[in-house]
Design a protein around this motif. Structure first.
Motif, PDB file in Angstrom:
ATOM      1  N   GLY A 187       2.859 107.375 105.586  1.00 29.61           N
ATOM      2  CA  GLY A 187       3.158 106.040 106.098  1.00 29.61           C
ATOM      3  C   GLY A 187       4.439 106.047 106.924  1.00 29.61           C
ATOM      4  O   GLY A 187       4.852 107.052 107.502  1.00 29.61           O
ATOM      5  N   GLY A 188       5.104 104.860 106.981  1.00 32.28           N
ATOM      6  CA  GLY A 188       6.331 104.758 107.760  1.00 32.28           C
ATOM      7  C   GLY A 188       7.549 105.192 106.970  1.00 32.28           C
ATOM      8  O   GLY A 188       7.475 105.536 105.789  1.00 32.28           O
ATOM      9  N   GLY A 189       8.673 105.189 107.628  1.00 31.21           N
ATOM     10  CA  GLY A 189       9.921 105.569 106.958  1.00 31.21           C
ATOM     11  C   GLY A 189      10.061 107.072 106.806  1.00 31.21           C
ATOM     12  O   GLY A 189       9.386 107.854 107.465  1.00 31.21           O
ATOM     13  N   GLY A 208       7.830 105.684 114.171  1.00 29.00           N
ATOM     14  CA  GLY A 208       9.070 105.437 113.446  1.00 29.00           C
ATOM     15  C   GLY A 208       9.218 106.238 112.182  1.00 29.00           C
ATOM     16  O   GLY A 208      10.265 106.163 111.526  1.00 29.00           O
ATOM     17  N   SER A 209       8.217 107.025 111.821  1.00 30.84           N
ATOM     18  CA  SER A 209       8.291 107.783 110.562  1.00 30.84           C
ATOM     19  C   SER A 209       8.989 109.123 110.761  1.00 30.84           C
ATOM     20  O   SER A 209       9.010 109.685 111.863  1.00 30.84           O
ATOM     21  CB  SER A 209       6.891 108.024 109.993  1.00 30.84           C
ATOM     22  OG  SER A 209       6.125 108.824 110.884  1.00 30.84           O
ATOM     23  N   PHE A 210       9.566 109.612 109.687  1.00 30.69           N
ATOM     24  CA  PHE A 210      10.145 110.961 109.659  1.00 30.69           C
ATOM     25  C   PHE A 210       9.630 111.628 108.388  1.00 30.69           C
ATOM     26  O   PHE A 210       9.933 111.176 107.280  1.00 30.69           O
ATOM     27  CB  PHE A 210      11.672 110.919 109.678  1.00 30.69           C
ATOM     28  CG  PHE A 210      12.273 112.300 109.653  1.00 30.69           C
ATOM     29  CD1 PHE A 210      12.495 112.976 110.837  1.00 30.69           C
ATOM     30  CD2 PHE A 210      12.592 112.915 108.451  1.00 30.69           C
ATOM     31  CE1 PHE A 210      13.036 114.265 110.822  1.00 30.69           C
ATOM     32  CE2 PHE A 210      13.136 114.192 108.435  1.00 30.69           C
ATOM     33  CZ  PHE A 210      13.359 114.877 109.616  1.00 30.69           C
ATOM     34  N   LEU A 221      -4.186 120.294 108.880  1.00 31.82           N
ATOM     35  CA  LEU A 221      -4.055 119.561 110.133  1.00 31.82           C
ATOM     36  C   LEU A 221      -2.974 118.499 109.962  1.00 31.82           C
ATOM     37  O   LEU A 221      -3.059 117.666 109.066  1.00 31.82           O
ATOM     38  CB  LEU A 221      -5.376 118.893 110.518  1.00 31.82           C
ATOM     39  CG  LEU A 221      -5.351 118.037 111.784  1.00 31.82           C
ATOM     40  CD1 LEU A 221      -5.173 118.914 113.016  1.00 31.82           C
ATOM     41  CD2 LEU A 221      -6.642 117.215 111.895  1.00 31.82           C
ATOM     42  N   ILE A 222      -1.973 118.536 110.860  1.00 35.04           N
ATOM     43  CA  ILE A 222      -0.883 117.547 110.835  1.00 35.04           C
ATOM     44  C   ILE A 222      -1.003 116.722 112.100  1.00 35.04           C
ATOM     45  O   ILE A 222      -0.950 117.258 113.217  1.00 35.04           O
ATOM     46  CB  ILE A 222       0.494 118.232 110.774  1.00 35.04           C
ATOM     47  CG1 ILE A 222       0.579 119.154 109.550  1.00 35.04           C
ATOM     48  CG2 ILE A 222       1.608 117.188 110.723  1.00 35.04           C
ATOM     49  CD1 ILE A 222       1.788 120.064 109.555  1.00 35.04           C
ATOM     50  N   THR A 223      -1.201 115.420 111.931  1.00 34.94           N
ATOM     51  CA  THR A 223      -1.371 114.563 113.111  1.00 34.94           C
ATOM     52  C   THR A 223      -0.013 114.158 113.680  1.00 34.94           C
ATOM     53  O   THR A 223       0.958 113.910 112.947  1.00 34.94           O
ATOM     54  CB  THR A 223      -2.185 113.303 112.776  1.00 34.94           C
ATOM     55  OG1 THR A 223      -1.481 112.510 111.808  1.00 34.94           O
ATOM     56  CG2 THR A 223      -3.556 113.691 112.232  1.00 34.94           C
ATOM     57  N   LEU A 224       0.043 114.090 115.000  1.00 33.05           N
ATOM     58  CA  LEU A 224       1.269 113.729 115.717  1.00 33.05           C
ATOM     59  C   LEU A 224       1.027 112.479 116.532  1.00 33.05           C
ATOM     60  O   LEU A 224      -0.064 112.294 117.104  1.00 33.05           O
ATOM     61  CB  LEU A 224       1.720 114.866 116.641  1.00 33.05           C
ATOM     62  CG  LEU A 224       1.940 116.246 115.999  1.00 33.05           C
ATOM     63  CD1 LEU A 224       2.385 117.251 117.055  1.00 33.05           C
ATOM     64  CD2 LEU A 224       2.943 116.169 114.854  1.00 33.05           C
ATOM     65  N   GLY A 225       2.046 111.625 116.614  1.00 33.86           N
ATOM     66  CA  GLY A 225       1.945 110.395 117.393  1.00 33.86           C
ATOM     67  C   GLY A 225       3.271 110.057 118.056  1.00 33.86           C
ATOM     68  O   GLY A 225       4.331 110.622 117.739  1.00 33.86           O
ATOM     69  N   GLN A 226       3.197 109.116 118.963  1.00 32.81           N
ATOM     70  CA  GLN A 226       4.374 108.711 119.729  1.00 32.81           C
ATOM     71  C   GLN A 226       5.470 108.181 118.804  1.00 32.81           C
ATOM     72  O   GLN A 226       5.202 107.386 117.900  1.00 32.81           O
ATOM     73  CB  GLN A 226       3.961 107.633 120.732  1.00 32.81           C
ATOM     74  CG  GLN A 226       5.019 107.316 121.766  1.00 32.81           C
ATOM     75  CD  GLN A 226       4.488 106.310 122.768  1.00 32.81           C
ATOM     76  OE1 GLN A 226       3.911 105.282 122.406  1.00 32.81           O
ATOM     77  NE2 GLN A 226       4.668 106.604 124.046  1.00 32.81           N
ATOM     78  N   GLU A 227       6.709 108.668 119.020  1.00 30.50           N
ATOM     79  CA  GLU A 227       7.900 108.231 118.277  1.00 30.50           C
ATOM     80  C   GLU A 227       7.798 108.490 116.771  1.00 30.50           C
ATOM     81  O   GLU A 227       8.371 107.770 115.962  1.00 30.50           O
ATOM     82  CB  GLU A 227       8.178 106.735 118.528  1.00 30.50           C
ATOM     83  CG  GLU A 227       8.518 106.400 119.972  1.00 30.50           C
ATOM     84  CD  GLU A 227       9.812 107.045 120.457  1.00 30.50           C
ATOM     85  OE1 GLU A 227      10.742 107.200 119.629  1.00 30.50           O
ATOM     86  OE2 GLU A 227       9.899 107.391 121.637  1.00 30.50           O
ATOM     87  N   THR A 229       8.155 111.812 113.884  1.00 26.81           N
ATOM     88  CA  THR A 229       8.730 113.152 113.797  1.00 26.81           C
ATOM     89  C   THR A 229       8.334 113.813 112.477  1.00 26.81           C
ATOM     90  O   THR A 229       8.366 113.179 111.416  1.00 26.81           O
ATOM     91  CB  THR A 229      10.266 113.102 113.891  1.00 26.81           C
ATOM     92  OG1 THR A 229      10.627 112.508 115.130  1.00 26.81           O
ATOM     93  CG2 THR A 229      10.864 114.487 113.806  1.00 26.81           C
ATOM     94  N   ASN A 230       8.006 115.117 112.569  1.00 27.61           N
ATOM     95  CA  ASN A 230       7.625 115.889 111.390  1.00 27.61           C
ATOM     96  C   ASN A 230       8.386 117.210 111.359  1.00 27.61           C
ATOM     97  O   ASN A 230       8.320 117.997 112.317  1.00 27.61           O
ATOM     98  CB  ASN A 230       6.121 116.182 111.412  1.00 27.61           C
ATOM     99  CG  ASN A 230       5.295 114.919 111.373  1.00 27.61           C
ATOM    100  OD1 ASN A 230       4.991 114.392 110.319  1.00 27.61           O
ATOM    101  ND2 ASN A 230       4.932 114.409 112.562  1.00 27.61           N
ATOM    102  N   ARG A 231       9.102 117.402 110.269  1.00 28.60           N
ATOM    103  CA  ARG A 231       9.759 118.689 110.037  1.00 28.60           C
ATOM    104  C   ARG A 231       8.838 119.469 109.102  1.00 28.60           C
ATOM    105  O   ARG A 231       8.629 119.081 107.952  1.00 28.60           O
ATOM    106  CB  ARG A 231      11.133 118.486 109.409  1.00 28.60           C
ATOM    107  CG  ARG A 231      11.856 119.787 109.097  1.00 28.60           C
ATOM    108  CD  ARG A 231      13.247 119.540 108.566  1.00 28.60           C
ATOM    109  NE  ARG A 231      13.236 118.664 107.400  1.00 28.60           N
ATOM    110  CZ  ARG A 231      14.336 118.227 106.804  1.00 28.60           C
ATOM    111  NH1 ARG A 231      15.521 118.545 107.290  1.00 28.60           N
ATOM    112  NH2 ARG A 231      14.255 117.441 105.748  1.00 28.60           N
ATOM    113  N   VAL A 232       8.319 120.597 109.598  1.00 22.96           N
ATOM    114  CA  VAL A 232       7.229 121.275 108.904  1.00 22.96           C
ATOM    115  C   VAL A 232       7.680 122.642 108.399  1.00 22.96           C
ATOM    116  O   VAL A 232       8.148 123.486 109.181  1.00 22.96           O
ATOM    117  CB  VAL A 232       6.008 121.441 109.826  1.00 22.96           C
ATOM    118  CG1 VAL A 232       4.851 122.079 109.056  1.00 22.96           C
ATOM    119  CG2 VAL A 232       5.611 120.099 110.410  1.00 22.96           C
TER     120      VAL A 232
END
Length: 326
Positions: A187-189, A208-210, A221-227, A229-232
């Motif tokens: 989710g968000g946050g 807006g999520s981190f 599978l890790i989905t990516l979207g505008q704005e 961020t994912n630290r993997v």
């Protein structure tokens, strides 16, 4: 008798003239001698007195001249002192005017400096908080380096763009998930997501999520979207992939090696030189940071396109199953 008388007369005559003809030099007229001596002494005294008067007159004249010179010097000193006092007064007046002007300006906007200082302090605090919670700041030259979530492509090394002909569509997310996979949506946050042993789908595209993500051993599978961020951690280039949602275009995706020299474990910045960084070029937003991954191990095959609607349906199904299980 007559001759005797004549003789007496003669003696008397001689005697009467004796004082005049034969005076006693040692027994002269005392008053006469005294008068002569007094006259001499008085003459000498008068001469000395005249000399003294003359000397006094000269001294008085010299004293008067000296007094005049001293007076002139004192006058010059007085004039100089007055000039100095005048200059001091002028300087003091100017300083007072400047001080009043400064006070008046402060009075017009009394909170300006305080506000600026407060804003500066808040900004520094925000930067520090963001750096700590989101793995530090990004490299110099980033568009929004203060939040650590943006980086300029120029700050990355060995950058690559996607070849649209090599990126396929992932049409059936449910089939990919399989029987053993998990759908994980942070989710968000700010979120921490830990994959399991199956082929998981980890949703990391919420704006807006981190997310701090640890993948499992399956084909994740890790989905990516505008704005977002994912630290993997533990990204496996041989099996794991990124799903690009509808909010992104293929030609906006770029990935490269970080160059930030800070490499401190979990607190390393997203664009650390140890990481491969995936960036949305249109916003310079970091979509994913693959810790301890070399950019040479990443290729077009690690990206697929996914439908946001399919993700939403999958999320709804996962929620319904979770509700039944409860």
């Amino acid at each position: 008798m007559e001759s005797a008388n004549n003789h007496l007369k003669l003696e008397d005559h001689n005697q009467s003239h004796g004082d005049i003809i034969n005076p006693d030099p040692n027994a002269g007229d005392a008053s006469a001698n005294k008068s002569i001596g007094s006259s001499v002494q008085e003459s000498d005294f008068n001469a000395a007195l005249d000399q003294a008067v003359d000397a006094f007159g000269d001294a008085k004249g010299k004293a008067k001249d000296l007094k005049g010179k001293v007076g002139d010097t004192l006058g010059e000193f007085k004039d100089t002192a007055f000039d100095a006092f005048d200059a001091f007064d002028k300087a003091k007046s100017q300083a007072g005017a400047l001080l009043n002007e400064a006070k008046n300006k402060d009075g017009e906007n009394p909170n300006d400096n305080k506000s600026k200082g407060s804003q500066s302090g808040e900004k520094v605090a925000d930067l520090d908080k963001s750096a700590k919670s989101q793995s530090g700041s990004s490299s110099s030259g980033s568009k929004s380096a203060e939040d650590g979530l943006h980086v300029s492509p120029d700050a990355l090394a060995d950058t690559k763009s996607l070849d649209p002909t090599q990126v396929r569509n992932e049409e059936n997310l449910a089939a990919r998930l399989g029987a053993n996979g998990d759908f994980l949506d942070g989710g968000g946050g700010s979120n921490t997501v830990i994959g399991a042993g199956g082929s998981d789908i980890i949703r990391g595209d919420t704006e807006g999520s981190f997310n701090t993500v640890t993948t499992g051993t399956g084909k994740d599978l890790i989905t990516l979207g505008q704005e977002a961020t994912n630290r993997v951690f533990d990204f496996d280039p041989a099996n794991d992939q990124f799903g690009l949602t509808d909010s992104l275009t293929l030609d906006s995706i770029l990935f490269g090696q970080g160059t930030n020299p800070q490499t401190g474990g979990l607190d390393q910045p997203l664009d650390s030189k140890n990481n491969t960084v995936v960036v949305d070029k249109t916003s310079e937003h970091i979509l994913a940071s693959l810790t301890f991954t070399n950019v040479g191990d990443i290729s077009d095959q690690n990206f697929v396109q996914v439908s946001s609607q399919d993700l939403d349906r999958l999320a709804a199904g996962a929620t319904g199953q979770a509700a039944k299980a409860a």
